[in-house]
Design a protein around this motif. Structure first.
Motif, PDB file in Angstrom:
ATOM      1  N   SER A   1      35.207  40.415  47.774  1.00 63.39           N
ATOM      2  CA  SER A   1      35.390  41.752  47.740  1.00 63.39           C
ATOM      3  C   SER A   1      36.166  42.297  48.917  1.00 63.39           C
ATOM      4  O   SER A   1      37.103  43.042  48.782  1.00 63.39           O
ATOM      5  CB  SER A   1      34.279  42.701  47.403  1.00 63.39           C
ATOM      6  N   ALA A   2      35.654  41.812  50.192  1.00 62.45           N
ATOM      7  CA  ALA A   2      36.279  42.319  51.319  1.00 62.45           C
ATOM      8  C   ALA A   2      37.537  41.685  51.553  1.00 62.45           C
ATOM      9  O   ALA A   2      38.689  42.132  52.178  1.00 62.45           O
ATOM     10  CB  ALA A   2      35.435  42.072  52.530  1.00 62.45           C
ATOM     11  N   VAL A   3      37.659  40.266  51.286  1.00 61.79           N
ATOM     12  CA  VAL A   3      38.805  39.717  51.723  1.00 61.79           C
ATOM     13  C   VAL A   3      39.769  40.092  50.505  1.00 61.79           C
ATOM     14  O   VAL A   3      40.962  40.189  51.091  1.00 61.79           O
ATOM     15  CB  VAL A   3      38.666  38.125  51.276  1.00 61.79           C
ATOM     16  N   LYS A   4      39.402  40.358  49.426  1.00 62.42           N
ATOM     17  CA  LYS A   4      40.539  40.803  48.380  1.00 62.42           C
ATOM     18  C   LYS A   4      40.432  42.092  47.961  1.00 62.42           C
ATOM     19  O   LYS A   4      39.841  42.423  46.763  1.00 62.42           O
ATOM     20  CB  LYS A   4      40.566  39.807  47.003  1.00 62.42           C
ATOM     21  N   ARG A   5      40.649  43.148  48.838  1.00 63.89           N
ATOM     22  CA  ARG A   5      40.336  44.368  48.793  1.00 63.89           C
ATOM     23  C   ARG A   5      40.976  45.063  47.469  1.00 63.89           C
ATOM     24  O   ARG A   5      41.971  44.917  47.568  1.00 63.89           O
ATOM     25  CB  ARG A   5      40.431  45.016  50.092  1.00 63.89           C
ATOM     26  N   TRP A   6      40.298  45.887  46.839  1.00 63.71           N
ATOM     27  CA  TRP A   6      40.953  46.639  45.720  1.00 63.71           C
ATOM     28  C   TRP A   6      41.460  45.654  44.708  1.00 63.71           C
ATOM     29  O   TRP A   6      42.262  46.202  43.865  1.00 63.71           O
ATOM     30  CB  TRP A   6      41.958  47.541  46.113  1.00 63.71           C
ATOM     31  N   SER A   7      40.763  44.387  44.490  1.00 66.55           N
ATOM     32  CA  SER A   7      41.294  43.675  43.478  1.00 66.55           C
ATOM     33  C   SER A   7      40.231  43.774  42.370  1.00 66.55           C
ATOM     34  O   SER A   7      39.437  44.403  42.623  1.00 66.55           O
ATOM     35  CB  SER A   7      41.455  42.269  43.919  1.00 66.55           C
ATOM     36  N   LEU A   8      40.531  43.054  41.326  1.00 62.17           N
ATOM     37  CA  LEU A   8      39.509  43.031  40.396  1.00 62.17           C
ATOM     38  C   LEU A   8      38.257  42.543  40.704  1.00 62.17           C
ATOM     39  O   LEU A   8      37.104  43.256  40.295  1.00 62.17           O
ATOM     40  CB  LEU A   8      39.991  42.172  39.124  1.00 62.17           C
ATOM     41  N   TRP A   9      38.152  41.779  41.550  1.00 63.44           N
ATOM     42  CA  TRP A   9      36.819  40.979  42.029  1.00 63.44           C
ATOM     43  C   TRP A   9      36.182  42.277  42.789  1.00 63.44           C
ATOM     44  O   TRP A   9      34.788  42.332  42.645  1.00 63.44           O
ATOM     45  CB  TRP A   9      37.088  40.266  43.321  1.00 63.44           C
ATOM     46  N   ASP A  10      36.716  43.019  43.594  1.00 60.39           N
ATOM     47  CA  ASP A  10      36.376  44.138  44.165  1.00 60.39           C
ATOM     48  C   ASP A  10      35.666  45.262  43.381  1.00 60.39           C
ATOM     49  O   ASP A  10      34.556  45.785  43.709  1.00 60.39           O
ATOM     50  CB  ASP A  10      37.486  44.700  45.288  1.00 60.39           C
ATOM     51  N   TYR A  11      36.561  45.663  42.248  1.00 55.01           N
ATOM     52  CA  TYR A  11      36.035  46.596  41.546  1.00 55.01           C
ATOM     53  C   TYR A  11      34.696  46.386  40.653  1.00 55.01           C
ATOM     54  O   TYR A  11      33.585  46.836  40.716  1.00 55.01           O
ATOM     55  CB  TYR A  11      37.004  46.810  40.431  1.00 55.01           C
ATOM     56  N   PHE A  12      34.734  44.701  40.462  1.00 57.80           N
ATOM     57  CA  PHE A  12      33.558  44.317  39.872  1.00 57.80           C
ATOM     58  C   PHE A  12      32.417  44.469  40.639  1.00 57.80           C
ATOM     59  O   PHE A  12      31.081  44.933  40.570  1.00 57.80           O
ATOM     60  CB  PHE A  12      33.827  42.885  39.212  1.00 57.80           C
ATOM     61  N   GLY A  13      32.463  44.034  41.976  1.00 57.58           N
ATOM     62  CA  GLY A  13      31.551  44.190  43.024  1.00 57.58           C
ATOM     63  C   GLY A  13      31.034  45.614  43.385  1.00 57.58           C
ATOM     64  O   GLY A  13      29.649  45.610  43.275  1.00 57.58           O
ATOM     65  N   LEU A  14      31.988  46.418  43.538  1.00 56.88           N
ATOM     66  CA  LEU A  14      31.540  47.822  43.431  1.00 56.88           C
ATOM     67  C   LEU A  14      30.712  48.487  42.368  1.00 56.88           C
ATOM     68  O   LEU A  14      29.852  49.058  42.516  1.00 56.88           O
ATOM     69  CB  LEU A  14      32.695  48.716  43.618  1.00 56.88           C
ATOM     70  N   VAL A  15      31.191  48.178  41.135  1.00 56.35           N
ATOM     71  CA  VAL A  15      30.337  48.670  39.928  1.00 56.35           C
ATOM     72  C   VAL A  15      29.081  47.860  39.897  1.00 56.35           C
ATOM     73  O   VAL A  15      27.957  48.539  39.595  1.00 56.35           O
ATOM     74  CB  VAL A  15      30.990  48.114  38.655  1.00 56.35           C
ATOM     75  N   PHE A  16      28.952  46.596  40.146  1.00 56.16           N
ATOM     76  CA  PHE A  16      27.757  45.805  40.073  1.00 56.16           C
ATOM     77  C   PHE A  16      26.773  46.504  41.097  1.00 56.16           C
ATOM     78  O   PHE A  16      25.570  46.793  41.162  1.00 56.16           O
ATOM     79  CB  PHE A  16      27.897  44.246  40.554  1.00 56.16           C
ATOM     80  N   SER A  17      27.549  46.982  42.263  1.00 55.88           N
ATOM     81  CA  SER A  17      26.310  47.271  43.671  1.00 55.88           C
ATOM     82  C   SER A  17      25.975  48.835  43.063  1.00 55.88           C
ATOM     83  O   SER A  17      24.875  49.151  43.578  1.00 55.88           O
ATOM     84  CB  SER A  17      26.950  47.239  44.659  1.00 55.88           C
ATOM     85  N   GLN A  18      26.823  49.522  42.387  1.00 57.66           N
ATOM     86  CA  GLN A  18      26.484  50.742  42.137  1.00 57.66           C
ATOM     87  C   GLN A  18      25.415  50.733  40.977  1.00 57.66           C
ATOM     88  O   GLN A  18      24.339  51.291  41.291  1.00 57.66           O
ATOM     89  CB  GLN A  18      27.681  51.606  41.611  1.00 57.66           C
ATOM     90  N   ALA A  19      25.702  49.934  40.029  1.00 56.65           N
ATOM     91  CA  ALA A  19      24.501  49.791  39.075  1.00 56.65           C
ATOM     92  C   ALA A  19      23.228  49.198  39.753  1.00 56.65           C
ATOM     93  O   ALA A  19      22.113  49.757  39.452  1.00 56.65           O
ATOM     94  CB  ALA A  19      25.160  48.913  37.961  1.00 56.65           C
ATOM     95  N   GLY A  20      23.482  48.224  40.651  1.00 59.82           N
ATOM     96  CA  GLY A  20      22.211  47.729  40.957  1.00 59.82           C
ATOM     97  C   GLY A  20      21.134  48.534  41.752  1.00 59.82           C
ATOM     98  O   GLY A  20      20.171  48.564  41.799  1.00 59.82           O
TER      99      GLY A  20
END
Lengths: 496, 308
Positions: free
Chosen positions: B122-141
């Motif tokens: 997420s950090a390396v590819k900021r604002w990529s699909l990876w990052d969004y997935f990571g954000l949603v995942f951590s919010q949910a978690g």
């Protein structure tokens, strides 16, 4: 050869992977228990759940049947002298402890000496304090000499805390708390605390042909929803009780049988008489008039039989005294007359009893409707015991008094304070006198007078006795409950 | 020499922490309302019965006397017997510890395995699909309570599709759902931190220097930046692990697991003073040791820390 070794290893692995092969067989009842027993030593606890488990390991001299009558168990018969001060018990000769030792009079003597000993610190010691001497004229006769006539002793002997332990192990300081040894229908196998208690059939049990089950596994499942799912899926075959809220889940399910019976609980709201204006009878009457008992019973406790005095409504000693039936207008008038005004009252409720909490919320609404200013205070069980029940720091409190085999267990001490701080010398005297009488009709006459006074004077607000809902899978036959002590009995149970 | 002093200092700090915490808990549990004798006695016991039980438990003595008695016994590593069950406190704790340790390690492993790759990506590819997935995942978690997740997992995979057992703790299969429910929340926390810390490192000057030196992007990110970015992650993971070693009350409750959490919870419910005291000392020691290990790991990753 090599193949065979590998094969047997595989089989072994499979056996381990599926738990024990033993646990899969027929005749093993999986029971869902909501909590962990405190200990497995019957003389060092007072917990209902603990005694439910202990019932299968130990026997008592006499025991209650499912109707609450006291019937012979380890004692075949008993007689009392004319002055009720000498009790002679004739013991069974065919009883063997789980460790193979024969049961005889010395075990009875050692057991009650253990309960009475100060080192044991038994919470039930005072119930046996009246026993002045225990004599064993022969191997199968025990004679109790009492310091004064005391009828409730029979009930104590029939209760879980009167469990008979082997004299040799008592003398050896055996740790009954984690390794129970008794004469009961099931032998202790294993206890993984907070997880599982396993017990296997006692093949030498003195009731011929019983118990029928091979084994019972108590699965300790604290989460209600998991118990329910276990029943639905068949992972567990019986539970102690089902919460009334969960009943709809089982509707139309032919695999689970719900058994509804009247419990022996006395549901009350304790009233602290040491706090004005609760010492004013008019205020207590107003509380009684303000509450629609049937509604609270149905909504909070899943239904039951409304009652009006301090005895469970199914008890042989119960008499109905409907002095103050629901009448909110009368309640308002009485409150006004007593000048209660806007004074704040707090209802203290033990939060671990969800049903009492629900009842307290209903009480609050109903009392507010007639103009009282009522707050709720949730406390944990330990706080309730020390601050409310022992400390008397409360105005009103919701609780349920458990059933007793003898009415004295319910009434002892009332009129002399207790947690409601209610003083009534004649009642106290009558209750004290009743323990010396053995004739049922004569005792009942005294207790009826007591219960009449309590119905009029209202040391508590009386709601009545709720139903309890037991649940088993439909293949479970003859799973019995002894409602008076809220304990189940696996001796006759079978799995079809 | 430095190393020896470092260890010695840490060890003294551990002792002091345990001492302070155990003294605090000793008095706190006695100040709050509740009395173990009343729990044993129940509602029907007489005042004499209760007094005899208090004498047996030793709770009838004055507070300073009880405290001195307790100090004396723990100095001899004797944590006494549970007031309620009469069993030795150390036995009760060590009976439960393997389960709690297994669950905690599995939970933290799931957390790390999910969070660190996802966080770094997420950090390396900021604002990529990876990052969004990571954000949603951590919010949910972080938003989903573990008891709810546990319940849902249990209903799905033990009731609807019965591949896991509903209750019990005999086999490895019993641990998977609880470890997942535990790990999910941990993963969320660690992911957040890993991302933030990696982002921060990547913006530092040494990264520019490294790039200017002509190092490959791979070397810059995954050797230099990642190594530094992991430092705070180690600390937090250590703390999370420490929490879990004190027992995961809610998860144990939902999955009917006999872990430390339920032992301590019931100890508190029942005012089992000796058990609570022993439990708190145990957790304090475990916590301090994990911090200690995290510090060592820290100094391995970055030797400069040790000198400070």
């Amino acid at each position: 050869m090599k193949k065979r070794i590998i094969l047997s290893l595989l089989v072994l692995a499979l056996v381990f992977a599926t738990g024990s092969a033993f646990a899969q067989g027929k005749g093993i009842l999986n029971f869902g228990l909501s909590g962990n027993p405190d200990t497995l030593d019957p003389h060092k606890t007072s917990g209902t759940l603990t005694f439910q488990v202990l019932k299968s390991f130990y026997d008592t001299l006499i025991e209650p049947d499912t109707k609450g009558n006291l019937v012979p168990a380890l004692a075949e018969s008993w007689t009392a002298s004319a002055d009720s001060k000498t009790w002679t018990f004739k013991l069974r000769k065919d009883v063997v402890f789980h460790n193979g030792q024969k049961f005889s009079a010395k075990d009875v003597k050692a057991t009650f000496e253990r309960i009475k000993a100060k080192e044991t610190a038994s919470p039930k010691a005072s119930e046996f304090a009246v026993i002045a001497n225990i004599a064993t004229p022969d191997d199968y006769t025990v004679v109790f000499t009492l310091s004064s006539a005391y009828t409730p002793l029979l009930a104590s002997l029939a209760s879980g805390w009167g469990a008979i332990l082997p004299a040799e192990l008592i003398a050896a300081g055996h740790n009954f708390a984690s390794e129970p040894v008794g004469t009961g229908p099931f032998k202790f196998e294993k206890w993984v605390r907070d997880n599982k208690i396993t017990m296997a059939r006692n093949d030498n049990y003195w009731m011929k042909g019983l118990p029928k089950l091979l084994a019972v596994e108590f699965n300790i499942i604290p989460e209600r929803a998991v118990q329910v799912q276990g029943l639905l899926s068949g992972a567990i075959e019986a539970v102690e009780f089902v919460d009334p809220e969960d009943l709809p889940v089982f509707e139309g399910n032919n695999k689970v049988v719900i058994k509804k019976e009247l419990s022996s609980l006395i549901m009350v709201m304790g009233i602290n008489h040491s706090r004005a204006p609760l010492d004013d009878l008019r205020v207590r009457q107003a509380i009684s008039y303000a509450i629609d008992k049937q509604t609270v019973m149905d909504v909070a406790y899943g239904g039951g039989k409304v009652g009006h005095t301090f005895m469970d409504t199914g008890n042989a000693y119960y008499t109905d005294f409907p002095y103050y039936s629901y009448n909110p207008e009368k309640a308002k008038a009485l409150l006004k007359e007593a000048g209660v005004g806007n004074k704040e009252f707090t209802i203290a409720v033990p939060q671990n009893y969800a049903l009492h909490v629900k009842a307290a919320e209903l009480y609050q609404q109903m009392l507010e409707k007639v103009g009282m200013n009522v707050k709720l205070q949730l406390v944990d069980w330990s706080t309730w015991l020390s601050s409310v029940y022992s400390g008397g720091n409360y105005d009103l409190t919701v609780t349920g008094h458990t059933g007793k085999l003898d009415p004295d267990g319910t009434l002892a001490g009332y009129g002399g304070g207790k947690y409601v701080k209610w003083m009534n010398a004649p009642v106290l005297e009558k209750i004290k006198k009743a323990v010396t009488i053995s004739d049922f009709a004569e005792r009942k006459k005294l207790y009826t007078e007591v219960l009449d006074t309590m119905a009029k004077e209202l040391p508590h607000f009386y709601l009545g006795t709720s139903y309890r809902y037991g649940a088993t899978r439909s293949n479970v036959v003859d799973f019995r409950m002894t409602p008076n002590i809220d304990t189940f009995d696996f001796r006759w149970t079978e799995l079809k | 020499m430095d190393l020896v002093r470092f260890f010695a200092k840490r060890f003294l700090r551990l002792l002091l922490t345990v001492f302070i915490i155990s003294t605090l808990i000793f008095f706190v549990i006695r100040i709050i309302p509740g009395d173990p004798a009343l729990i044993i006695a129940g509602v029907d016991a007489t005042a004499e019965d209760i007094q005899i039980i208090r004498e047996k438990l030793g709770t009838d003595r004055s507070l300073p006397m009880q405290y001195l008695g307790w100090l004396y016994s723990i100095l001899r590593f004797d944590f006494g017997n549970s007031m309620i069950s009469g069993e030795p406190v150390t036995k009760l704790i060590f009976e439960r510890f393997p389960l709690t340790l297994t669950l905690a390690l599995m939970g933290i492993a799931i957390g790390i395995l999910v969070a660190i790759p996802l966080g770094v990506m997420s950090a390396v590819k900021r604002w990529s699909l990876w990052d969004y997935f990571g954000l949603v995942f951590s919010q949910a978690g972080m938003a989903i309570p573990s008891f709810w997740l546990g319940m849902v997992l249990l209903l799905l995979f033990a009731v609807k599709i019965p591949i896991f057992p509903l209750f019990g703790s005999e086999s490895f299969a019993h641990y998977i759902l609880p470890a997942l429910s535990l790990g999910f929340g941990r993963a969320a926390v660690i992911l957040r931190l890993a991302r933030a810390s990696m982002v921060e490192e990547l913006s530092k000057e040494y990264v520019i220097t490294a790039r200017a030196k002509g190092l490959t992007e791979r070397m810059v990110k995954y050797k230099h930046a990642l190594k530094n970015a992991l430092l705070p992650v180690i600390t937090i993971t250590g703390i999370e692990l420490g929490y879990m070693l004190g027992g995961a009350i809610i998860i144990e409750q939902v999955f009917s697991l006999p872990g430390l959490g339920r032992l301590f919870l019931f100890g508190i419910y029942q005012r089992d003073f000796t058990l609570i005291q022993g439990g708190v000392v145990f957790v304090a020691i475990v916590f301090s040791m994990i911090n200690f290990l995290a510090d060592i790991l820290y100094s391995v990753v970055n030797p400069k820390i040790r000198v400070e």
